[in-house]
Design an enzyme around this catalytic site. Structure first.
Site, PDB file in Angstrom:
ATOM      1  N   GLY D 147       0.823  -1.191   0.000  1.00 46.77           N
ATOM      2  CA  GLY D 147       0.000   0.000   0.000  1.00 46.77           C
ATOM      3  C   GLY D 147       0.864   1.252   0.000  1.00 46.77           C
ATOM      4  O   GLY D 147       2.056   1.207   0.306  1.00 46.77           O
ATOM      5  N   CYS D 148       0.254   2.368  -0.354  1.00 49.40           N
ATOM      6  CA  CYS D 148       1.016   3.614  -0.477  1.00 49.40           C
ATOM      7  C   CYS D 148       1.505   4.093   0.887  1.00 49.40           C
ATOM      8  O   CYS D 148       2.703   4.365   1.069  1.00 49.40           O
ATOM      9  CB  CYS D 148       0.167   4.674  -1.175  1.00 49.40           C
ATOM     10  SG  CYS D 148      -1.485   4.888  -0.498  1.00 49.40           S
ATOM     11  N   TYR D 149       0.619   4.209   1.855  1.00 47.65           N
ATOM     12  CA  TYR D 149       1.060   4.637   3.188  1.00 47.65           C
ATOM     13  C   TYR D 149       2.099   3.673   3.767  1.00 47.65           C
ATOM     14  O   TYR D 149       3.150   4.110   4.253  1.00 47.65           O
ATOM     15  CB  TYR D 149      -0.136   4.754   4.142  1.00 47.65           C
ATOM     16  CG  TYR D 149      -1.099   5.880   3.864  1.00 47.65           C
ATOM     17  CD1 TYR D 149      -0.685   7.214   3.875  1.00 47.65           C
ATOM     18  CD2 TYR D 149      -2.448   5.638   3.614  1.00 47.65           C
ATOM     19  CE1 TYR D 149      -1.586   8.258   3.649  1.00 47.65           C
ATOM     20  CE2 TYR D 149      -3.348   6.667   3.395  1.00 47.65           C
ATOM     21  CZ  TYR D 149      -2.921   7.976   3.415  1.00 47.65           C
ATOM     22  OH  TYR D 149      -3.813   8.999   3.205  1.00 47.65           O
ATOM     23  N   SER D 152       5.577   4.295   2.447  1.00 48.68           N
ATOM     24  CA  SER D 152       6.259   5.473   2.975  1.00 48.68           C
ATOM     25  C   SER D 152       6.722   5.251   4.416  1.00 48.68           C
ATOM     26  O   SER D 152       7.807   5.694   4.801  1.00 48.68           O
ATOM     27  CB  SER D 152       5.334   6.695   2.895  1.00 48.68           C
ATOM     28  OG  SER D 152       4.293   6.625   3.854  1.00 48.68           O
TER      29      SER D 152
END
Lengths: 343, 343, 343, 343
Positions: D147-149, D152
């Site tokens: 996932g994107c979060y 990061s």
């Protein structure tokens, strides 16, 4: 590999040249100059480029070393000296400023305030709008890279004027540009809180791009053309939309559309949209495309042409590279096939 | 206290009416209706209004109870029934939609697709643009509140056409509107990632506001007027800028400016800017002002007028309240002296 | 009518004071001063105010003439001199800067770099956060108007700390502010193309509002409090959201919510949102409200409080007027009931 | 040439895959599927791609034809069937959704609401975060793209947790994402006027990416980790900034920085910024980079890590291609060296 250098690399056009040339398969960046940041790495000024272009910025005197082509981005009135140095050294000179765009010195004097000093240079200058006036670009020594607004307007009107689909009297050009067009320098107008949620025209009917637009439309139509040109500042970063109103000469819209298609056949960077769609600057951002849409106001007798480009690419750095490609005999599209992000 | 009700209170114009009427010294809100949110509090739909307007939304049948004035915001073709009910009950009816704007039913049929059903109502409708056509508003029973674009255009051109400062042939109107103009309904075009960093015209030369614009310009000039009108969508919330290109009749710009000043003398909500400035929608946001700036393209013979309003206030809710004030004998500016935020 | 003057009227806080005071029923604006624009009309600097406030800006020496209250907006270290003049003349002094916020001079020296010169003034300074520390405001002579971030944080945490609903160790405050918070001065960071489509923290764990936050949290909890405070710059004009993470003391969320409601009962400008909603700066723009929402991370034992204000209103000009109202015995909400636009 | 197909090509992740794969030197696009737009050309849905990808969209049943790798972007709970088909046909399956990210089925059941049906598939799934867990990617058959979060956060915390520079208790993650993260589907929250000039957290402490974050942090630290995770919606298109607060273990910031540098040595796509700079999502837009900056709150004992990615590239399509490259033995960076635009 062709060695390319950039004068004024920390301006917006300069750093966009760096972005594009970094990915060009036949070019390597040589010298990058900056008056304000000499001695710093470019990536200190633009952290987006960290690890990609950490080149240390040099001064003006070094920028033509180990260089085959110089891209020059200076305020009006300062390019001649560098152009002379390049011509004498056999370096291709591509000016992103306004000093080598106008053929008629009187226009330059009227709109830019100074006369041409080194007139020899202007005798050989070539206006670098490849899709329309490309024949003299191969082998050129000095190329005047077109302004952003004039590029959008000339591409939008070219087939109509060349083929008599529109009249030349009373053309109105209502253009809107993103804020990068105003450059990196700080102004109150471009201070975020003043610029955000704001919209206004500026330099109404007195913008310096006017004579350049008229020069191109004159060449295309074979007539002297006077236009009304009003630019506006859009609260977004990149892109220009020019909405152009010209007298309709009477051909059905379908025929006009077919002629536009034919005119731009084989021109990779111009996309004539299907009838019913409207050009949107979103669709050309970060790319070298010019999108053109055609519309008819039959009631009022106006042909309406909408032309969209990225002011930083087709309106500056991308077109400059296209000119370099053509001047040096590379494929026209080399390094320029960036896909615009859909969102 | 005047009791005001709003039909379609959860639309953008409706909720803006709530914001303004809440602060109106001579009005109290009575009924708020909503098809989609009946039974909910308005502040559940718009949390900005929590503690300010927690009124529970009612259905259409209840909206005219305990009401002296009804503001109606419905899609074209649906207002007649409510207007009839109001007229019969002696309730002032102010339509923010398009059903009572056009005097010529043929125009309505052509642009909106349906005929007038209850023709008696249209015989008494009053077009509510107070600065230009204000004389019939006091005592009116049915007021057609002008469209946002037509308001900006008519105010911008009125002195020029009334006083022969511009010709009526070949007028070009290039308008740009913030996204609230498209309403609360979800569309792909107004989905944030599609709309942000985007710019494009839409409904090119076929927007329904065209006949309304031409109706006003016709009244002002005493001639039949055909305009070219192209709206664009700006990536910001509020405000319209119309850049208007009209044939210059030859008077010096200073004289034109003086005539505009005189024309709008005493009209609180129209601000004619000093020569040299350009109208910016930023300066009228959240207020009922219309800013107008004047410019001359002497080379091409065009008078250029820039007109800026907040589409939600002078272009909708504010002007509707101004009409209510005049119709009911209140001071014209009551509840409307909101100061636009400077930033 | 109370005569109000503003020192630094062309700064963002100053011009927002003008917007609000223009509509205040018991105040008239007297003197407006500006170092940069002395002799110009305020509306020349901010065309939004044309016809509303065309007052000519005066210099520092004249700003306390015919004045009952002076709002002062100067860089840190420059307010004492004006405060002394006001105190001696019997003019209420409200400082929108940082010079009268910190009780402990050692904090001021550590974070702002200079010592208090006129210590008498600081002995009578009152920290003007009415909902929390309002008892000393009536009759105060010198009011230190709180910073924008500290206002959002103190209001967000007050009930939790006063009533032991959260621990004081390890509180993390992640704040985000619109660009008006950075002021009118031009910087590269706030240049539109650099700021738009960008997001980043700044002054990480070293912002000068830190000691002010800790002072308030200390008063509220009765303990010494050390917080981690990180501000971020949002690409929008107005508003602050502070997301606050505090150790959960174990009470059910419903009880916490009930205590917040009770704590802020009768405080017009604080809106405790229903459970399930999240505070959004959109809903308080241009208004004096502070919206607070409450959330529980039961898994990790954190009470999460979201606090939203308009940095220009409750975070600056609005709160300053609220302080003036209280100091001078006016109704607390006079001139401050602006309805936030729903869109 | 490797033949790549995309299931869900008209979603934002899908169309970003098209943008990137079009420029990939060793891939050609084969099938593109779409439920909503089957039979249309992709460039009709996304006019930015006109002339670049005019491929006609097919249905689900055809998307695995003539395909070596399938990128699948479907709502949670729908990927297993396609994964099975791919595994059986020998097609590499890369899932951009959530169905193959969580090793512990109990987590999937708790957060996504359904059980794993085809458990064999999950036994061979590989979590595709190359810089941290890359060893099993070469030769993998099913890759769960992070996932994107979580991307990061894991990249931001990895060196700190692997090397004991930060504690694992009480970590707070305050993330902010651009609106493309919410996808192409229309919602009121992402309607332009509601989203513009707005800012708020959402799914506070209950976002589905929480268990994925904890899974990665657990692997990195060797301990069970519980985090507080709060995402916010930024009014911009692309990019995520995660501001991460972790207990400081006491090493000097310079040493922490040196360890981060060493940890990411040779990882092209992770840029550890010099001390004193803060990561900004602007600098990674449209690129596969993750920028990480390090900060110390010595007073409060927190290590603060700021991690910025483009949610559409390193947070979705770019990382998926990176996984494909590694799985198929291509150079890791092939097709992924896009330079982020400086402005």
């Amino acid at each position: 590999m062709i060695r390319a250098s950039i004068m004024g690399a920390t301006g917006y056009a300069g750093v966009e040249l760096v972005r594009l040339l970094t990915a060009h398969p036949e070019v390597r960046l040589s010298r990058l100059s900056s008056v304000s940041f000499e001695g710093k790495a470019l990536s200190e000024v633009y952290p987006a480029l960290r690890g990609i272009c950490d080149t240390v910025l040099v001064g003006e005197e070094d920028v033509t070393e180990e260089t085959d082509v110089l891209f020059c981005s200076l305020p009006a009135g300062h390019a001649e000296k560098m152009a002379r140095r390049c011509v004498d050294k056999g370096v291709l000179f591509i000016d992103l400023g306004a000093d080598f765009r106008l053929d008629d010195e009187a226009d330059y004097i009227e709109w830019y305030g100074g006369a041409y000093q080194d007139k020899e240079l202007h005798a050989v200058q070539v206006y670098g709008l490849p899709e329309l006036f490309g024949e003299r670009i191969p082998g050129a020594k000095i190329i005047g890279n077109p302004g952003c607004y004039p590029t959008s307007v000339a591409l939008g009107l070219a087939p109509a004027l060349r083929e008599g689909l529109a009249g030349t009297q009373g053309i109105v050009i209502d253009s809107k540009s993103g804020v990068t067009g105003a450059g990196r320098g700080l102004t109150q107008t471009t201070h975020f809180p003043d610029c955000n949620e704001a919209f206004s025209p500026y330099k109404i009917a007195c913008h310096r791009h006017t004579p350049e637009i008229e020069q191109s439309l004159g060449r295309l139509s074979g007539k002297e053309v006077r236009v009304t040109f009003v630019p506006h500042l859009l609260p977004l970063n990149r892109g220009i939309v020019s909405t152009i109103y010209a007298p309709w000469a009477g051909a059905p819209l379908e025929e006009i559309h077919a002629r536009y298609w034919a005119f731009y056949q084989g021109k990779t960077f111009v996309r004539v949209l299907p009838l019913g769609e409207a050009a949107n600057l979103k669709n050309v951002r970060c790319s070298n495309y010019c999108d053109i849409s055609l519309h008819l106001d039959r009631r009022a007798g106006k042909l309406i042409i909408v032309s969209a480009i990225d002011n930083m690419v087709k309106g500056a750095a991308g077109q400059a590279i296209q000119n370099m490609n053509l001047a040096l005999g590379l494929p026209e599209t080399a390094g320029l096939m960036m896909v615009p992000p859909a969102i």
